[in-house]
Design a protein around this motif. Structure first.
Motif, PDB file in Angstrom:
ATOM      1  N   THR A  30       0.811  -1.216   0.000  1.00 40.57           N
ATOM      2  CA  THR A  30       0.000   0.000   0.000  1.00 40.57           C
ATOM      3  C   THR A  30       0.847   1.270   0.000  1.00 40.57           C
ATOM      4  OG1 THR A  30      -0.183   0.020   2.424  1.00 40.57           O
ATOM      5  CG2 THR A  30      -1.873  -1.194   1.204  1.00 40.57           C
ATOM      6  N   THR A  31       2.150   1.106  -0.083  1.00 43.04           N
ATOM      7  CA  THR A  31       3.041   2.269  -0.075  1.00 43.04           C
ATOM      8  C   THR A  31       2.863   3.106  -1.335  1.00 43.04           C
ATOM      9  OG1 THR A  31       4.696   1.109   1.254  1.00 43.04           O
ATOM     10  CG2 THR A  31       5.450   3.028   0.021  1.00 43.04           C
ATOM     11  N   ARG A  32       2.601   4.371  -1.135  1.00 36.35           N
ATOM     12  CA  ARG A  32       2.511   5.279  -2.292  1.00 36.35           C
ATOM     13  C   ARG A  32       3.870   5.372  -2.949  1.00 36.35           C
ATOM     14  NH1 ARG A  32      -0.621  10.531   0.273  1.00 36.35           N
ATOM     15  NH2 ARG A  32      -2.598   9.481   0.788  1.00 36.35           N
ATOM     16  N   TYR A  33       3.977   5.572  -4.169  1.00 37.39           N
ATOM     17  CA  TYR A  33       3.069   5.446  -5.300  1.00 37.39           C
ATOM     18  C   TYR A  33       3.571   4.300  -6.158  1.00 37.39           C
ATOM     19  CZ  TYR A  33       1.357  10.016  -3.870  1.00 37.39           C
ATOM     20  OH  TYR A  33       0.830  11.064  -3.156  1.00 37.39           O
ATOM     21  N   TYR A  34       3.522   3.107  -5.587  1.00 32.76           N
ATOM     22  CA  TYR A  34       4.039   1.937  -6.278  1.00 32.76           C
ATOM     23  C   TYR A  34       2.911   1.066  -6.840  1.00 32.76           C
ATOM     24  CZ  TYR A  34       8.672   3.034  -4.579  1.00 32.76           C
ATOM     25  OH  TYR A  34       9.870   3.649  -4.346  1.00 32.76           O
ATOM     26  N   ALA A  54      -2.166  -1.350  -8.101  1.00 33.25           N
ATOM     27  CA  ALA A  54      -1.456  -0.205  -7.540  1.00 33.25           C
ATOM     28  C   ALA A  54      -1.645  -0.129  -6.028  1.00 33.25           C
ATOM     29  CB  ALA A  54      -1.948   1.075  -8.202  1.00 33.25           C
ATOM     30  N   TYR A  55      -0.912   0.794  -5.419  1.00 27.08           N
ATOM     31  CA  TYR A  55      -0.923   0.979  -3.970  1.00 27.08           C
ATOM     32  C   TYR A  55      -2.332   1.226  -3.434  1.00 27.08           C
ATOM     33  CZ  TYR A  55      -1.538   5.891  -5.034  1.00 27.08           C
ATOM     34  OH  TYR A  55      -2.056   7.083  -5.500  1.00 27.08           O
ATOM     35  N   ASP A  56      -3.185   1.842  -4.264  1.00 31.50           N
ATOM     36  CA  ASP A  56      -4.534   2.185  -3.827  1.00 31.50           C
ATOM     37  C   ASP A  56      -5.568   1.145  -4.235  1.00 31.50           C
ATOM     38  OD1 ASP A  56      -5.330   4.601  -6.485  1.00 31.50           O
ATOM     39  OD2 ASP A  56      -4.589   2.546  -6.537  1.00 31.50           O
ATOM     40  N   SER A 101       7.416   1.866  -9.760  1.00 30.63           N
ATOM     41  CA  SER A 101       6.557   3.017  -9.503  1.00 30.63           C
ATOM     42  C   SER A 101       5.319   2.891 -10.388  1.00 30.63           C
ATOM     43  CB  SER A 101       7.291   4.313  -9.801  1.00 30.63           C
ATOM     44  OG  SER A 101       7.528   4.425 -11.197  1.00 30.63           O
TER      45      SER A 101
END
Length: 131
Positions: A30-34, A54-56, A101
């Motif tokens: 969940t780490t932005r923006y991976y 994606a992270y989101d 990323s």
């Protein structure tokens, strides 16, 4: 350092579903923006990017595989998974999970997979589709 490890059956019968899981350690999915991708390499061929989450939780798929592919995640286990339906022998390949990323992943989606686009890779798992 982020580490990725693929797991799942090495043999799948034609017309069945291929399911693989990637377990991530050393970092959160969940780490932005991976974004977290599935990539495969059939014997004698190049890398094929299949899709990513994606992270989101947003998902992205290769247009050529989108109708058969689903990627999901379990944030409590820090894992993400691939499901590929209606497999044929042409789906036999080494399957990798990888991290990049989100921006680089979108570039891969548009122009094709380059190994150096991704900063972390799993060791890969061989999947053979055969009866």
């Amino acid at each position: 350092q982020v580490q990725l490890q693929e797991s799942g059956p090495g043999l799948v019968k034609p017309s069945q579903m291929l399911s693989l899981t990637c377990t991530v350690s050393g970092g959160s999915i969940t780490t932005r923006y991976y974004a977290w991708s599935w990539i495969r390499q059939p014997p004698g061929k190049g890398l094929e990017w299949m899709g990513a989450i994606a992270y989101d939780g947003s998902t992205y798929y290769s247009p050529s595989l989108e109708s058969r592919t689903s990627i999901s995640r379990d944030t409590s286990e820090n894992q993400f998974s691939l499901q590929l339906s209606s497999v044929t022998p042409e789906d036999s390949a080494v399957y990798y999970c990888a991290k990049a990323s989100l921006l680089m992943t979108m570039a891969t989606m548009n122009r094709g997979c380059v190994e150096t686009d991704f900063d972390s890779w799993g060791q890969g798992t061989q999947v053979t589709v055969s009866s």
